[in-house]
Design an enzyme around this catalytic site. Sequence first.
Site, mmCIF file in Angstrom:
data_model
loop_
_atom_site.group_PDB
_atom_site.id
_atom_site.type_symbol
_atom_site.label_atom_id
_atom_site.label_comp_id
_atom_site.label_asym_id
_atom_site.label_seq_id
_atom_site.Cartn_x
_atom_site.Cartn_y
_atom_site.Cartn_z
ATOM 1 N N LYS A 105 0.849 -1.189 0.000
ATOM 2 C CA LYS A 105 0.000 0.000 0.000
ATOM 3 C C LYS A 105 0.886 1.240 0.000
ATOM 4 O O LYS A 105 1.831 1.321 0.780
ATOM 5 C CB LYS A 105 -0.901 0.014 1.238
ATOM 6 C CG LYS A 105 -1.830 -1.198 1.352
ATOM 7 C CD LYS A 105 -2.563 -1.202 2.686
ATOM 8 C CE LYS A 105 -3.455 -2.426 2.826
ATOM 9 N NZ LYS A 105 -4.160 -2.468 4.133
ATOM 10 N N SER A 143 -6.560 -4.932 7.908
ATOM 11 C CA SER A 143 -6.019 -6.241 8.302
ATOM 12 C C SER A 143 -4.648 -6.099 8.935
ATOM 13 O O SER A 143 -3.794 -5.405 8.401
ATOM 14 C CB SER A 143 -5.915 -7.159 7.075
ATOM 15 O OG SER A 143 -5.276 -6.489 6.002
ATOM 16 N N ALA A 145 -1.394 -8.429 10.026
ATOM 17 C CA ALA A 145 -0.846 -9.718 9.621
ATOM 18 C C ALA A 145 -1.025 -10.791 10.696
ATOM 19 O O ALA A 145 -1.398 -11.931 10.399
ATOM 20 C CB ALA A 145 0.632 -9.570 9.270
ATOM 21 N N LYS A 196 -4.264 6.200 4.375
ATOM 22 C CA LYS A 196 -4.582 5.817 5.761
ATOM 23 C C LYS A 196 -3.316 5.648 6.593
ATOM 24 O O LYS A 196 -3.331 5.897 7.809
ATOM 25 C CB LYS A 196 -5.440 4.554 5.781
ATOM 26 C CG LYS A 196 -4.808 3.317 5.130
ATOM 27 C CD LYS A 196 -4.077 2.440 6.113
ATOM 28 C CE LYS A 196 -3.457 1.243 5.430
ATOM 29 N NZ LYS A 196 -2.761 0.343 6.385
ATOM 30 N N THR A 253 -6.068 1.163 11.203
ATOM 31 C CA THR A 253 -4.675 1.595 11.263
ATOM 32 C C THR A 253 -4.478 2.781 12.195
ATOM 33 O O THR A 253 -3.426 2.918 12.823
ATOM 34 C CB THR A 253 -4.167 1.951 9.848
ATOM 35 O OG1 THR A 253 -4.530 0.904 8.946
ATOM 36 C CG2 THR A 253 -2.669 2.098 9.830
ATOM 37 N N SER A 259 -0.844 -1.363 14.889
ATOM 38 C CA SER A 259 -0.494 -0.513 13.752
ATOM 39 C C SER A 259 0.907 0.064 13.900
ATOM 40 O O SER A 259 1.206 0.786 14.852
ATOM 41 C CB SER A 259 -1.512 0.631 13.632
ATOM 42 O OG SER A 259 -1.056 1.612 12.721
ATOM 43 N N ARG A 260 1.768 -0.223 12.946
ATOM 44 C CA ARG A 260 3.130 0.309 12.973
ATOM 45 C C ARG A 260 3.134 1.819 12.717
ATOM 46 O O ARG A 260 3.934 2.550 13.300
ATOM 47 C CB ARG A 260 3.981 -0.414 11.933
ATOM 48 C CG ARG A 260 4.150 -1.897 12.212
ATOM 49 C CD ARG A 260 5.212 -2.510 11.334
ATOM 50 N NE ARG A 260 4.859 -2.537 9.935
ATOM 51 C CZ ARG A 260 4.216 -3.526 9.322
ATOM 52 N NH1 ARG A 260 3.819 -4.574 10.027
ATOM 53 N NH2 ARG A 260 3.954 -3.489 8.032
ATOM 54 N N ASN A 261 2.268 2.287 11.841
ATOM 55 C CA ASN A 261 2.223 3.714 11.542
ATOM 56 C C ASN A 261 1.716 4.518 12.739
ATOM 57 O O ASN A 261 2.253 5.579 13.056
ATOM 58 C CB ASN A 261 1.339 3.951 10.314
ATOM 59 C CG ASN A 261 1.946 3.363 9.060
ATOM 60 O OD1 ASN A 261 2.891 3.901 8.500
ATOM 61 N ND2 ASN A 261 1.433 2.224 8.618
ATOM 62 N N VAL A 284 8.613 -2.460 8.414
ATOM 63 C CA VAL A 284 8.410 -1.271 7.592
ATOM 64 C C VAL A 284 7.136 -0.564 8.030
ATOM 65 O O VAL A 284 6.097 -1.197 8.211
ATOM 66 C CB VAL A 284 8.309 -1.647 6.099
ATOM 67 C CG1 VAL A 284 7.929 -0.430 5.267
ATOM 68 C CG2 VAL A 284 9.621 -2.229 5.609
ATOM 69 N N GLU A 286 4.933 1.953 6.302
ATOM 70 C CA GLU A 286 4.820 2.539 4.970
ATOM 71 C C GLU A 286 4.480 4.033 4.999
ATOM 72 O O GLU A 286 4.854 4.784 4.101
ATOM 73 C CB GLU A 286 3.772 1.784 4.143
ATOM 74 C CG GLU A 286 4.190 0.383 3.709
ATOM 75 C CD GLU A 286 5.185 0.390 2.558
ATOM 76 O OE1 GLU A 286 5.615 1.477 2.144
ATOM 77 O OE2 GLU A 286 5.535 -0.708 2.085
#
Length: 336
Positions: A105, A143, A145, A196, A253, A259-261, A284, A286
């Site tokens: 994404k 989603s 992982a 997002k 997200t 959520s990594r972001n 990562v 993104e």
Amino acid sequence: MKILVIGAGAWGTAMAISAATHPDKRAVSLWARDLAQAQLMQAERANSRYLPGIRFPEPLTVVSGDVMAHAATADLIVLGTPMAALRQWLGLLKDCRVPVVWLCKGFEAVPADAAAGSYGLMAHEVCQQVAPLLQSGALSGPSFAAEVARQQPTALVAASAHEGVSELLVSAFHGDAMRVYANHDIVGVEVGGAVKNVLAIATGLCDGLALGLNARAALVTRGLAEMTRLGVALGAQAETFMGLSGLGDLVLTATGDLSRNRKVGLLLAEGKTLEQAVTSLGHVAEGVYSARTVLARARQVGVEMPITETVVALLDGALPVTEAVQSLMARDPRGE
């Protein structure tokens, strides 16, 4: 059906697990670039680095080596690589006779030596450039992982401009724990997936500064408006952004603890530098890489995105954390 998933990170592995647990007993190969890593995962029957504690189902085989040899026997190829690697992989697979779809994404990064005014492309636009004859599409939506790999209920969107590709993805992945909806608005689906991540950084910052739930709700809602404006300007259907790949993915997200972001925003609020925040994730995020490309694309089509502008200024070090929210609240009043 034989499915080849290229990329043994968290998301590629999770989708390989999902496909391999399908009631119709798919034969799934997960391709890893590193031979030693592939052998270790095959022996342990797990991806301990990215998804510890989650066992591989029996139909899943981890492979390495000549990827084109594996692609030659597949009925569907799924790219589980980051956006930065998409162009290279699509170029390699451009002559494949079976559909190739991606999970990444974002917008493609603009090279440092690119001309002024250059902007990054969406994944399907990259595909049009390097593999115009390829049957292709995107699998996107809200989603994480780890939850997909654990077979927790998930709903995704299969988007493609090519007749039959979305339906093939539905057939490949729609099962007991996963619902997959076909959507032909690939522009809307990809814009939602890119924007997002940027908005999740802003929401993490908001929560990290303890600004309250009112502020979070306002940020998510106005962020959705930004996303929709950009998407429509690029040719998307407005209703797409009220679905899974728009509102659904944004809410997940921006508010989910996995959520990594969002985590990047929380760490910046704690006083961490961007480098420290990204390094601590181990994965990562993104949004860190796509924020500038999203903003560049918005400017190219004349769309105003104040939240995205604030995130970019924050990531570039041009705006201190404490002034980020103030810069948004100081905007002139206007109609919603």
